[in-house]
Design an enzyme around this catalytic site. Sequence first.
Site, PDB file in Angstrom:
ATOM      1  N   ASP A 158      52.064  10.918  12.276  1.00 13.57           N
ATOM      2  CA  ASP A 158      53.245  11.380  13.009  1.00 13.57           C
ATOM      3  C   ASP A 158      53.776  10.336  13.980  1.00 13.57           C
ATOM      4  OD1 ASP A 158      52.763  13.907  11.755  1.00 13.57           O
ATOM      5  OD2 ASP A 158      51.208  14.241  13.252  1.00 13.57           O
ATOM      6  N   HIS A 184      58.253  14.475   6.497  1.00  9.96           N
ATOM      7  CA  HIS A 184      59.304  13.817   7.255  1.00  9.96           C
ATOM      8  C   HIS A 184      60.596  14.601   7.065  1.00  9.96           C
ATOM      9  CE1 HIS A 184      58.852  11.745   3.342  1.00  9.96           C
ATOM     10  NE2 HIS A 184      60.131  11.998   3.275  1.00  9.96           N
TER      11      HIS A 184
END
Length: 453
Positions: free
Chosen positions: A19, A47
Amino acid sequence: MASEPGIPNTAIVGLQWGDEGKGKFVDVLAAEHDVVVRFNGGANAGHTIVVEGERLALHLMPSAVLNPNCELVIANGTVIDPSILVEEIELVESRGLSLEGRLHVSSRAHVVLPWHSLLDGAAEARLSDRGDAIGTTKRGIGPAYADKIGRSMAIRIGDLLDEVHLEAHLDKIAPLRLEELKIAGNDTNIDTKELLSKLTRLGQILKPYITDTTWLLHDRVSEKRSILFEGANACLLDVDHGTYPYVTSSNASALGISPGTGLPAKTLGRVVGVVKAYSTRVGGGPFPTELDDAIGDQIRDRGREYGTTTGRPRRCGWIDMVALRYAAMVCGADSLAITLLDVLSGFDEIKLCTAYKAHSGEILDRFPPDARLLEGCTPVYESHQGWREEIDTCESISALPAACQAYLEAIQSHLGVPIEFVSVGPDRRQTMRCAVGTCHTNPKGVPWPLENA
Ligand code: IMP
């Protein structure tokens, strides 16, 4: 893995626990490359892309899907749930983005089957009773890779196109897996005939995209096309080199590129290591700089630190140079992309972990190889002055507050790797690119001050 001068390829990998905001740099760098390749992981990664103001959450599709000039490859090192991939293809195509002739899926990639996610969930439920859960995404990633390594119970994407073989194989493996599932405490029955027809149908939808991507990638190298390797998950989640067993089940560092694509290490080119300006982690496992307090909450709120795949709140803490030095070394990072720097505006003090104090009292500057050793470590901090100003409109390093510049310089000199990108917001325009090669080099071998490229 050292970068080879003259090789036009680039790898983008996260240097922390995932992340880090890799997708944005894939998007920025895709414009400079011909092919973008996913080489590891599966739908555990996530994403978000924005198409005409609409946010689409993708898990398997390479992040460069918005760039019509890029070929997209999902290579052999990935594990694919074909129903998720088909959903993503339909989602992307329904927004007017064509994938025909652009998307290539490896016939060697492994299939995530329904029992994989059920087994993943059952194992996690049992372990969490004892406080030992890994905290997986429950997407079946571990069981699918276990079957790949175990060989006899696995199905590859290419098998979806051979109904006779698939039927015989499913008849052999399904009873064993369902029995195992029952023992693990899950009575779900999966009808093998229905599964066969679903997999065959999905195989036919995927047929135009399925190919031998190893040959395809070698052809692109021979044609002197440039390749961007898009890492999923991140270095500290690498099954061999991360905080085992609190890792994912693939080689999520840059070391996974060769086995995950079929390209030899010498073709890999340079490596951009993506680093959040602080640290986060989802799931279980040691996290020496974790902040279980109001500062951690402030970082989570400002950074909107909730998982794309699972929605779980992420654990937040200060940046960790011991972990990052190790990750930059393992990945052979040639430059850094610092992300989410804007999240750190508004703190009086910002801390940077430079070493660990082990349980024994020994000071460690080398990242330990074992999660249990790491669990016993407490951070040794260097204190930095914070800054109050919002920085999301800054367009050059010199426009950042002095304290913010000093923080960046400290990160760079602790790691000995130059900063190439700094991101101060989610938009592509909120990205500064530094002229790494032309700056004055300081005594530690990294350039400072940084100037825009
Ligand atoms: P799995 O990959 O679902 O087996 O999960 C194993 C561990 O890796 C868990 O702690 C997950 O939260 C973590 N993980 C897997 N993929 C990602 C990612 O893309 N970002 C952050 N953490 C991840």
